[in-house]
Design a protein around this motif. Structure first.
Motif, PDB file in Angstrom:
ATOM      1  N   TYR A  22      42.845 -32.415  -6.135  1.00 20.78           N
ATOM      2  CA  TYR A  22      41.613 -32.650  -6.909  1.00 20.78           C
ATOM      3  C   TYR A  22      41.100 -34.079  -6.681  1.00 20.78           C
ATOM      4  CZ  TYR A  22      42.376 -28.301  -9.581  1.00 20.78           C
ATOM      5  OH  TYR A  22      42.544 -26.997  -9.968  1.00 20.78           O
ATOM      6  N   MET A  23      42.047 -35.017  -6.573  1.00 17.59           N
ATOM      7  CA  MET A  23      41.629 -36.412  -6.393  1.00 17.59           C
ATOM      8  C   MET A  23      41.041 -36.670  -4.992  1.00 17.59           C
ATOM      9  SD  MET A  23      41.670 -37.680  -9.247  1.00 17.59           S
ATOM     10  CE  MET A  23      41.478 -39.452  -9.149  1.00 17.59           C
ATOM     11  N   LYS A  24      41.421 -35.797  -4.040  1.00 19.45           N
ATOM     12  CA  LYS A  24      40.797 -35.876  -2.707  1.00 19.45           C
ATOM     13  C   LYS A  24      39.307 -35.505  -2.852  1.00 19.45           C
ATOM     14  CE  LYS A  24      41.312 -33.697   1.808  1.00 19.45           C
ATOM     15  NZ  LYS A  24      41.866 -32.514   2.457  1.00 19.45           N
ATOM     16  N   ASN A  25      39.034 -34.495  -3.670  1.00 16.24           N
ATOM     17  CA  ASN A  25      37.629 -34.135  -3.950  1.00 16.24           C
ATOM     18  C   ASN A  25      36.910 -35.300  -4.636  1.00 16.24           C
ATOM     19  OD1 ASN A  25      38.362 -31.616  -3.092  1.00 16.24           O
ATOM     20  ND2 ASN A  25      38.218 -30.629  -5.091  1.00 16.24           N
ATOM     21  N   ALA A  26      37.608 -35.894  -5.615  1.00 18.60           N
ATOM     22  CA  ALA A  26      36.988 -36.987  -6.387  1.00 18.60           C
ATOM     23  C   ALA A  26      36.592 -38.129  -5.450  1.00 18.60           C
ATOM     24  CB  ALA A  26      37.956 -37.481  -7.464  1.00 18.60           C
ATOM     25  N   LYS A  27      37.469 -38.425  -4.507  1.00 23.96           N
ATOM     26  CA  LYS A  27      37.194 -39.527  -3.571  1.00 23.96           C
ATOM     27  C   LYS A  27      36.006 -39.183  -2.669  1.00 23.96           C
ATOM     28  CE  LYS A  27      39.438 -42.455  -0.091  1.00 23.96           C
ATOM     29  NZ  LYS A  27      38.372 -43.422  -0.182  1.00 23.96           N
ATOM     30  N   TYR A  28      35.964 -37.923  -2.241  1.00 23.01           N
ATOM     31  CA  TYR A  28      34.842 -37.518  -1.373  1.00 23.01           C
ATOM     32  C   TYR A  28      33.520 -37.656  -2.134  1.00 23.01           C
ATOM     33  CZ  TYR A  28      32.475 -35.364   2.488  1.00 23.01           C
ATOM     34  OH  TYR A  28      31.651 -35.178   3.561  1.00 23.01           O
ATOM     35  N   ILE A  29      33.534 -37.245  -3.394  1.00 22.24           N
ATOM     36  CA  ILE A  29      32.301 -37.336  -4.198  1.00 22.24           C
ATOM     37  C   ILE A  29      31.918 -38.803  -4.395  1.00 22.24           C
ATOM     38  CG2 ILE A  29      31.232 -36.816  -6.438  1.00 22.24           C
ATOM     39  CD1 ILE A  29      33.235 -34.467  -6.709  1.00 22.24           C
ATOM     40  N   TYR A  30      32.908 -39.599  -4.823  1.00 23.81           N
ATOM     41  CA  TYR A  30      32.663 -41.020  -5.116  1.00 23.81           C
ATOM     42  C   TYR A  30      32.117 -41.750  -3.883  1.00 23.81           C
ATOM     43  CZ  TYR A  30      33.552 -45.725  -6.932  1.00 23.81           C
ATOM     44  OH  TYR A  30      33.402 -47.019  -7.348  1.00 23.81           O
ATOM     45  N   ASP A  31      32.838 -41.614  -2.749  1.00 21.48           N
ATOM     46  CA  ASP A  31      32.440 -42.331  -1.534  1.00 21.48           C
ATOM     47  C   ASP A  31      31.095 -41.823  -1.017  1.00 21.48           C
ATOM     48  OD1 ASP A  31      34.775 -43.706  -1.735  1.00 21.48           O
ATOM     49  OD2 ASP A  31      35.826 -42.633  -0.125  1.00 21.48           O
ATOM     50  N   GLY A  32      30.914 -40.511  -1.056  1.00 22.65           N
ATOM     51  CA  GLY A  32      29.679 -39.914  -0.531  1.00 22.65           C
ATOM     52  C   GLY A  32      28.460 -40.365  -1.323  1.00 22.65           C
ATOM     53  N   LEU A  33      28.595 -40.402  -2.634  1.00 27.68           N
ATOM     54  CA  LEU A  33      27.459 -40.809  -3.466  1.00 27.68           C
ATOM     55  C   LEU A  33      27.142 -42.290  -3.258  1.00 27.68           C
ATOM     56  CD1 LEU A  33      28.223 -38.913  -6.802  1.00 27.68           C
ATOM     57  CD2 LEU A  33      26.466 -38.350  -5.113  1.00 27.68           C
ATOM     58  N   LYS A  34      28.208 -43.086  -3.133  1.00 29.37           N
ATOM     59  CA  LYS A  34      28.014 -44.530  -2.871  1.00 29.37           C
ATOM     60  C   LYS A  34      27.248 -44.711  -1.560  1.00 29.37           C
ATOM     61  CE  LYS A  34      29.916 -47.643  -5.466  1.00 29.37           C
ATOM     62  NZ  LYS A  34      30.804 -48.620  -5.968  1.00 29.37           N
ATOM     63  N   GLU A  35      27.697 -43.986  -0.545  1.00 24.37           N
ATOM     64  CA  GLU A  35      27.053 -44.059   0.776  1.00 24.37           C
ATOM     65  C   GLU A  35      25.577 -43.680   0.671  1.00 24.37           C
ATOM     66  OE1 GLU A  35      28.364 -41.710   4.416  1.00 24.37           O
ATOM     67  OE2 GLU A  35      30.246 -42.404   3.513  1.00 24.37           O
ATOM     68  N   ALA A  36      25.301 -42.718  -0.206  1.00 29.37           N
ATOM     69  CA  ALA A  36      23.916 -42.259  -0.375  1.00 29.37           C
ATOM     70  C   ALA A  36      23.108 -43.224  -1.251  1.00 29.37           C
ATOM     71  CB  ALA A  36      23.908 -40.865  -0.973  1.00 29.37           C
ATOM     72  N   GLY A  37      23.750 -44.297  -1.714  1.00 29.42           N
ATOM     73  CA  GLY A  37      23.018 -45.327  -2.452  1.00 29.42           C
ATOM     74  C   GLY A  37      23.074 -45.199  -3.965  1.00 29.42           C
ATOM     75  N   TYR A  38      23.886 -44.276  -4.455  1.00 32.52           N
ATOM     76  CA  TYR A  38      23.981 -44.125  -5.909  1.00 32.52           C
ATOM     77  C   TYR A  38      24.915 -45.179  -6.514  1.00 32.52           C
ATOM     78  CZ  TYR A  38      21.737 -39.546  -5.630  1.00 32.52           C
ATOM     79  OH  TYR A  38      20.834 -38.544  -5.433  1.00 32.52           O
ATOM     80  N   THR A  39      24.694 -45.470  -7.796  1.00 32.69           N
ATOM     81  CA  THR A  39      25.637 -46.305  -8.547  1.00 32.69           C
ATOM     82  C   THR A  39      26.613 -45.349  -9.217  1.00 32.69           C
ATOM     83  OG1 THR A  39      23.818 -47.805  -8.949  1.00 32.69           O
ATOM     84  CG2 THR A  39      25.796 -48.128 -10.285  1.00 32.69           C
ATOM     85  N   VAL A  40      27.906 -45.495  -8.859  1.00 37.06           N
ATOM     86  CA  VAL A  40      28.890 -44.479  -9.231  1.00 37.06           C
ATOM     87  C   VAL A  40      30.068 -45.087  -9.997  1.00 37.06           C
ATOM     88  CG1 VAL A  40      30.105 -42.466  -8.323  1.00 37.06           C
ATOM     89  CG2 VAL A  40      28.407 -43.575  -6.912  1.00 37.06           C
ATOM     90  N   TYR A  41      30.559 -44.359 -10.992  1.00 38.94           N
ATOM     91  CA  TYR A  41      31.715 -44.806 -11.784  1.00 38.94           C
ATOM     92  C   TYR A  41      32.743 -43.674 -11.850  1.00 38.94           C
ATOM     93  CZ  TYR A  41      28.092 -48.084 -13.164  1.00 38.94           C
ATOM     94  OH  TYR A  41      27.088 -48.998 -13.143  1.00 38.94           O
ATOM     95  N   GLY A  42      33.918 -43.997 -12.423  1.00 44.25           N
ATOM     96  CA  GLY A  42      34.972 -42.995 -12.600  1.00 44.25           C
ATOM     97  C   GLY A  42      35.590 -42.597 -11.276  1.00 44.25           C
ATOM     98  N   GLY A  43      36.231 -41.421 -11.249  1.00 46.39           N
ATOM     99  CA  GLY A  43      36.739 -40.859 -10.000  1.00 46.39           C
ATOM    100  C   GLY A  43      38.004 -41.486  -9.447  1.00 46.39           C
ATOM    101  N   LYS A  44      38.466 -42.614 -10.041  1.00 46.45           N
ATOM    102  CA  LYS A  44      39.669 -43.265  -9.489  1.00 46.45           C
ATOM    103  C   LYS A  44      40.909 -42.919 -10.298  1.00 46.45           C
ATOM    104  CE  LYS A  44      37.731 -46.859  -6.831  1.00 46.45           C
ATOM    105  NZ  LYS A  44      36.605 -47.743  -7.144  1.00 46.45           N
ATOM    106  N   ASN A  45      40.728 -42.791 -11.606  1.00 45.74           N
ATOM    107  CA  ASN A  45      41.854 -42.448 -12.487  1.00 45.74           C
ATOM    108  C   ASN A  45      41.542 -41.171 -13.262  1.00 45.74           C
ATOM    109  OD1 ASN A  45      43.637 -44.889 -12.155  1.00 45.74           O
ATOM    110  ND2 ASN A  45      41.726 -45.884 -12.758  1.00 45.74           N
TER     111      ASN A  45
END
Ligand code: PLP
Length: 408
Positions: free
Chosen positions: A321-344
């Motif tokens: 599940y955390m592999k998914n979380a990382k993909y979402i977090y990194d992908g959104l950041k790359e797309a220019g979004y301001t992103v929180y959570g997803g690490k713990n």
């Protein structure tokens, strides 16, 4: 004529997930060829760990023989499970929790809703905003929250503690003194956690003002950073001011099986009419009266997550599940979004772009990327202009959803 409980009538309808379902159904009907991906769900999707399935089968077979058959479970839980939890989740982490301070239940939703019953009707509650809705709604049902203001989305007799990017999603100590403080870290919906030092401040505050902290640790298994506490009992003094809620849902996939635990230390006591009263005995009395115990086969299944194989399998499930979380977090950041959570935690909390409201962004994402998430405003007024995505989908769907968002 009979009279309904008027406190229930005060509750506004819970429209969040039904509105989402209606919007998604309408979109699918007018766009039957589009593949919608749901990253809004808070439910797990992976099957139960093998060790759990084996324990279930074994326990079911025991129920088939008169010699091993079990009827009513002990009210407070089987000793084998109370011991496994106290030993693995607490003592192994240096937290001084005895087996008999662990109460077994059918999950953290029931316990987080019911725990208010052992406190005074006059108790004033403090909650984070945004928040898991059960804490407030269960206190509304008990007549503690005053009146609801539709314009602000707030109750007149509740202390709200905003958790936004401005304060790092960590609540500040309230200026008005509460009796009961609900804290949940790692948090649903923000996905953010607080450090041990930050939680220690809450424990010190609660001991100073004579408040009780209800600490919801439903997502502790997702913690990856060292300075984040897995239990409030890692903080000094927590035994005299804190109750902790535990769940088997998000760590081991028990959302359908149902199992949880509440920890009430004997040191949590109050002087009443010249006598010392342990909150432990009040909860034991409540459990004994209103609850007949989680099923034997489910408690055996719960015990299995602490076996050597169970521990490995649970870790693997969380890692996926955390592999998914990382993909979402990194992908959104790359797309220019301001992103929180997803690490713990399995939740990713993003700031909506261009000052869109949470619902405007919901519609935008559904229409343009055919991806479903959850509008932050549904969790409280401070959730406005935020949006929650979850890591509980399949990896393939997660990748496709994020790639679609990146391509917008
Ligand atoms: N507490 C929080 C913060 C949650 O987000 C959830 C479920 O989403 C629960 C408790 C419910 O847990 P359980 O399935 O053990 O009832």
């Amino acid at each position: 004529m009979f009279k309904p409980n008027e406190d229930y009538l005060k509750l506004p309808g819970s429209y969040l997930f039904s509105t989402i379902a209606k919007k998604v159904a309408a979109f699918q009907e007018s766009n039957p060829d589009k593949k919608i991906i749901r990253l809004g769900i808070g439910d797990v999707t992976k099957p139960l760990p093998k060790a759990v399935i084996e324990a279930l089968h074994k326990a079911v077979d025991e129920q088939a023989n008169a010699e091993t058959f079990r009827g009513y479970a002990p009210d407070l839980g089987y000793e084998f499970l109370r011991h496994a939890i106290a030993e693995n989740d607490f003592r192994a982490r240096g937290c001084n929790i005895a087996d008999d301070e662990v109460f077994i239940s059918d999950g953290a939703k029931s316990d987080s809703g019911a725990i208010q019953e052992i406190f005074s009707k006059d108790a004033k509650i403090a909650v984070c905003d945004p928040v898991y809705p059960v804490y407030v709604d269960s206190n509304v049902m008990a007549g503690r929250c005053g009146d609801y203001d539709e314009n602000t989305g707030m109750w007149s007799n509740v202390i709200y503690m905003p958790c936004t990017a401005e304060n790092g999603f960590a609540p500040e100590l309230p200026s008005e003194t509460p009796d009961l403080i609900y804290l949940c870290f790692p948090n649903n919906p923000t996905g953010e956690a607080i450090t041990k030092d930050q939680l220690q401040k809450w424990v010190d505050y609660a001991n100073k003002v004579g408040a009780v902290i209800i600490f919801d640790a439903a997502y502790e298994a997702y913690i990856s950073e060292d300075n984040i506490p897995h239990s409030i009992y890692e903080c000094k003094g927590a035994r005299t001011c804190a109750i902790e809620l535990r769940s088997f849902s998000k760590n081991a996939g028990f959302t359908g099986l149902r199992l949880g635990a509440t920890i009430i230390p004997h040191d949590l006591k109050v002087s009443f009419n010249g006598k010392e009263v342990e909150m432990h005995s009040l909860w034991a009395r409540r459990h004994g009266t209103k609850y007949n115990g989680a099923p034997y086969i489910v408690q055996r299944a719960g015990e299995a997550i602490y076996s050597p194989e169970g521990k490995v399998q649970v870790k693997e499930m969380i890692a996926s599940y955390m592999k998914n979380a990382k993909y979402i977090y990194d992908g959104l950041k790359e797309a220019g979004y301001t992103v929180y959570g997803g690490k713990n935690s399995p939740y990713i909390w993003l700031k909506t772009p261009d000052n869109m409201t949470s619902w405007e962004f919901f519609d935008y994402l559904l229409e343009k990327a055919n991806v479903v998430g959850t509008p932050g405003s549904g969790f409280g007024p401070s959730g406005e202009h935020y949006f929650r995505l979850t890591a509980f989908g399949s990896y393939e769907n997660t990748v496709e959803a994020i790639n679609r968002i990146k391509a917008l």
